[in-house]
Design a protein around this motif. Structure first.
Motif, PDB file in Angstrom:
ATOM      1  N   LEU A   4     -51.372  46.401  51.498  1.00 21.54           N
ATOM      2  CA  LEU A   4     -52.348  47.232  50.778  1.00 21.54           C
ATOM      3  C   LEU A   4     -52.956  48.297  51.681  1.00 21.54           C
ATOM      4  N   ALA A   5     -53.198  47.958  52.926  1.00 21.06           N
ATOM      5  CA  ALA A   5     -53.724  48.947  53.876  1.00 21.06           C
ATOM      6  C   ALA A   5     -52.698  50.055  54.105  1.00 21.06           C
ATOM      7  N   LEU A   9     -53.231  53.938  53.353  1.00 23.20           N
ATOM      8  CA  LEU A   9     -52.943  54.947  54.373  1.00 23.20           C
ATOM      9  C   LEU A   9     -51.985  56.001  53.833  1.00 23.20           C
ATOM     10  N   GLY A  10     -50.947  55.570  53.130  1.00 21.47           N
ATOM     11  CA  GLY A  10     -49.988  56.506  52.553  1.00 21.47           C
ATOM     12  C   GLY A  10     -50.604  57.393  51.490  1.00 21.47           C
ATOM     13  N   LEU A  11     -51.455  56.822  50.646  1.00 22.60           N
ATOM     14  CA  LEU A  11     -52.110  57.604  49.601  1.00 22.60           C
ATOM     15  C   LEU A  11     -53.019  58.667  50.203  1.00 22.60           C
ATOM     16  N   ILE A  12     -53.824  58.272  51.178  1.00 21.59           N
ATOM     17  CA  ILE A  12     -54.746  59.223  51.793  1.00 21.59           C
ATOM     18  C   ILE A  12     -53.985  60.262  52.612  1.00 21.59           C
ATOM     19  N   ALA A  13     -52.962  59.837  53.349  1.00 25.71           N
ATOM     20  CA  ALA A  13     -52.164  60.781  54.135  1.00 25.71           C
ATOM     21  C   ALA A  13     -51.442  61.766  53.220  1.00 25.71           C
ATOM     22  N   GLY A  14     -50.929  61.297  52.096  1.00 24.31           N
ATOM     23  CA  GLY A  14     -50.275  62.189  51.136  1.00 24.31           C
ATOM     24  C   GLY A  14     -51.248  63.180  50.529  1.00 24.31           C
ATOM     25  N   ALA A  15     -52.459  62.727  50.206  1.00 25.56           N
ATOM     26  CA  ALA A  15     -53.472  63.622  49.647  1.00 25.56           C
ATOM     27  C   ALA A  15     -53.899  64.672  50.670  1.00 25.56           C
ATOM     28  N   THR A  32     -48.014  61.241  44.745  1.00 26.15           N
ATOM     29  CA  THR A  32     -48.689  61.369  46.036  1.00 26.15           C
ATOM     30  C   THR A  32     -48.591  60.067  46.812  1.00 26.15           C
ATOM     31  N   LEU A  33     -48.782  58.941  46.134  1.00 23.48           N
ATOM     32  CA  LEU A  33     -48.684  57.640  46.783  1.00 23.48           C
ATOM     33  C   LEU A  33     -47.276  57.412  47.320  1.00 23.48           C
ATOM     34  N   ILE A  38     -43.768  57.172  51.954  1.00 19.02           N
ATOM     35  CA  ILE A  38     -42.526  57.588  52.605  1.00 19.02           C
ATOM     36  C   ILE A  38     -42.848  58.420  53.847  1.00 19.02           C
ATOM     37  N   GLY A  39     -43.823  59.315  53.718  1.00 16.23           N
ATOM     38  CA  GLY A  39     -44.236  60.124  54.858  1.00 16.23           C
ATOM     39  C   GLY A  39     -44.844  59.292  55.974  1.00 16.23           C
TER      40      GLY A  39
END
Length: 89
Positions: A4-5, A9-15, A32-33, A38-39
């Motif tokens: 979940l963390a 992290l991926g959601l915030i980094a994508g945003a 975005t998620l 993936i990013g």
């Protein structure tokens, strides 16, 4: 880092990557998620290869920077794919 963390992290980094990149990228929060995760994976891999960064800590500045860099790379590639697809139609 827990699953979940890592998703957070991926959601915030994508945003953040979407905010940094100029122009209009398609996709909502789910896209975005997915692109952010993936990013973050790509950024973690690149960071591990280039700078020996360990992506196991959520609050590590290096984890965030490499996740955002990876998300930027993924968004640029996604932009090329979607622009080419929309221009051929």
């Amino acid at each position: 880092m827990g699953f979940l963390a890592f998703l957070l992290l991926g959601l915030i980094a994508g945003a953040i990557a979407k905010l940094i990149l100029p122009g209009r990228q398609g996709g909502g929060w789910i896209a975005t998620l997915i692109l952010g995760v993936i990013g973050a994976l790509l950024g973690g891999w690149i960071g591990g290869m280039v700078a020996s960064v360990n992506m196991n800590e959520f609050f590590s500045l290096a984890s965030w920077i490499w996740a955002i860099i990876g998300s930027l790379v993924v968004l640029v590639i996604w932009g090329f794919i979607t622009n080419r697809r929309s221009s051929t139609v």
